[in-house]
Design a protein around this motif. Structure first.
Motif, PDB file in Angstrom:
ATOM      1  N   GLU A 105       0.850  -1.183   0.000  1.00 18.86           N
ATOM      2  CA  GLU A 105       0.000   0.000   0.000  1.00 18.86           C
ATOM      3  C   GLU A 105       0.885   1.232   0.000  1.00 18.86           C
ATOM      4  O   GLU A 105       0.668   2.148  -0.764  1.00 18.86           O
ATOM      5  N   SER A 106       1.870   1.242   0.910  1.00 19.07           N
ATOM      6  CA  SER A 106       2.786   2.371   0.995  1.00 19.07           C
ATOM      7  C   SER A 106       4.192   1.870   1.321  1.00 19.07           C
ATOM      8  O   SER A 106       4.364   0.872   2.004  1.00 19.07           O
ATOM      9  N   VAL A 107       5.169   2.595   0.783  1.00 22.67           N
ATOM     10  CA  VAL A 107       6.580   2.231   0.958  1.00 22.67           C
ATOM     11  C   VAL A 107       7.352   3.489   1.303  1.00 22.67           C
ATOM     12  O   VAL A 107       7.177   4.532   0.669  1.00 22.67           O
ATOM     13  N   GLU A 108       8.224   3.376   2.305  1.00 28.42           N
ATOM     14  CA  GLU A 108       9.115   4.459   2.689  1.00 28.42           C
ATOM     15  C   GLU A 108      10.519   3.876   2.728  1.00 28.42           C
ATOM     16  O   GLU A 108      10.769   2.915   3.456  1.00 28.42           O
ATOM     17  N   ILE A 109      11.421   4.451   1.926  1.00 29.49           N
ATOM     18  CA  ILE A 109      12.753   3.855   1.784  1.00 29.49           C
ATOM     19  C   ILE A 109      13.836   4.838   2.212  1.00 29.49           C
ATOM     20  O   ILE A 109      13.890   5.965   1.726  1.00 29.49           O
ATOM     21  N   ARG A 110      14.686   4.351   3.119  1.00 30.67           N
ATOM     22  CA  ARG A 110      15.884   5.074   3.541  1.00 30.67           C
ATOM     23  C   ARG A 110      17.141   4.304   3.136  1.00 30.67           C
ATOM     24  O   ARG A 110      18.209   4.857   3.076  1.00 30.67           O
ATOM     25  N   LEU A 112      13.548   8.696   0.745  1.00 33.87           N
ATOM     26  CA  LEU A 112      14.193   9.705   1.576  1.00 33.87           C
ATOM     27  C   LEU A 112      15.629   9.932   1.103  1.00 33.87           C
ATOM     28  O   LEU A 112      16.125   9.214   0.238  1.00 33.87           O
ATOM     29  N   ALA A 113      16.291  10.911   1.659  1.00 31.42           N
ATOM     30  CA  ALA A 113      17.595  11.357   1.168  1.00 31.42           C
ATOM     31  C   ALA A 113      18.642  10.248   1.102  1.00 31.42           C
ATOM     32  O   ALA A 113      19.502  10.256   0.229  1.00 31.42           O
ATOM     33  N   THR A 114      18.579   9.263   1.977  1.00 29.52           N
ATOM     34  CA  THR A 114      19.586   8.196   1.998  1.00 29.52           C
ATOM     35  C   THR A 114      19.197   6.991   1.131  1.00 29.52           C
ATOM     36  O   THR A 114      19.921   6.008   1.090  1.00 29.52           O
ATOM     37  N   GLU A 171      13.098  12.798  -2.038  1.00 29.64           N
ATOM     38  CA  GLU A 171      13.838  13.867  -1.368  1.00 29.64           C
ATOM     39  C   GLU A 171      15.159  14.115  -2.074  1.00 29.64           C
ATOM     40  O   GLU A 171      15.714  13.221  -2.726  1.00 29.64           O
ATOM     41  N   ALA A 172      15.685  15.315  -1.918  1.00 28.78           N
ATOM     42  CA  ALA A 172      16.994  15.658  -2.467  1.00 28.78           C
ATOM     43  C   ALA A 172      18.039  14.734  -1.853  1.00 28.78           C
ATOM     44  O   ALA A 172      18.016  14.459  -0.653  1.00 28.78           O
TER      45      ALA A 172
END
Length: 140
Positions: A77-82, A97-99, A114-115
């Motif tokens: 459903e949702s993914v957040e990657i560092r 995300l930035a990393t 993100e940048a």
């Protein structure tokens, strides 16, 4: 004599879902930094991945930490990657995300980068992945 009774049904009888027990909250699963998983992973809950996984993931919400690594496809459903992902991602909402380092295509409804994030692949605005998310975990 032939009239209907004037009593109202009780509130529990009026609601068909009243007999069902309340849904139990599912705890977030954690794959720690020192854990390596070989094989596919499926969960109808949330997964925090700080270790390494070689295989496909099918989860509700995935959060890949800075030390997390995935080699395989992701459906969520949702993914957040560092951390690092090598493979295709298919999710309603994707946030890099930035990393983050992602090498693979992303099929999404919403994408935020993100940048500083690295993304090598195609960004494809696609249909919702809800059909792909039917996870009968308990039945398997």
């Amino acid at each position: 004599m032939f009239s209907k009774p004037t009593t109202k049904p009780s509130s529990a009888a009026a609601r068909p879902d009243a007999l069902e027990p309340p849904k139990k909250a599912i705890a977030c699963s954690l794959i720690a930094e020192n854990v390596r998983v070989e094989g596919d992973l499926a969960s109808d809950g949330d997964v925090q991945l700080d270790g390494a996984l070689r295989g496909d993931l099918k989860v509700n919400h995935l959060s890949v930490g800075e030390t997390g690594q995935v080699e395989g496809s992701i459906v969520a459903e949702s993914v957040e990657i560092r951390g690092r992902v090598t493979g295709a991602i298919s999710a309603r909402s994707v946030r890099l995300l930035a990393t983050a380092r992602v090498d693979g295509d992303i099929i999404h409804d919403q994408l935020a980068i993100e940048a500083g994030a690295h993304f090598a692949g195609r960004s494809l605005k696609g249909p919702p992945v809800a059909e792909q998310l039917s996870l009968p975990i308990a039945a398997e």
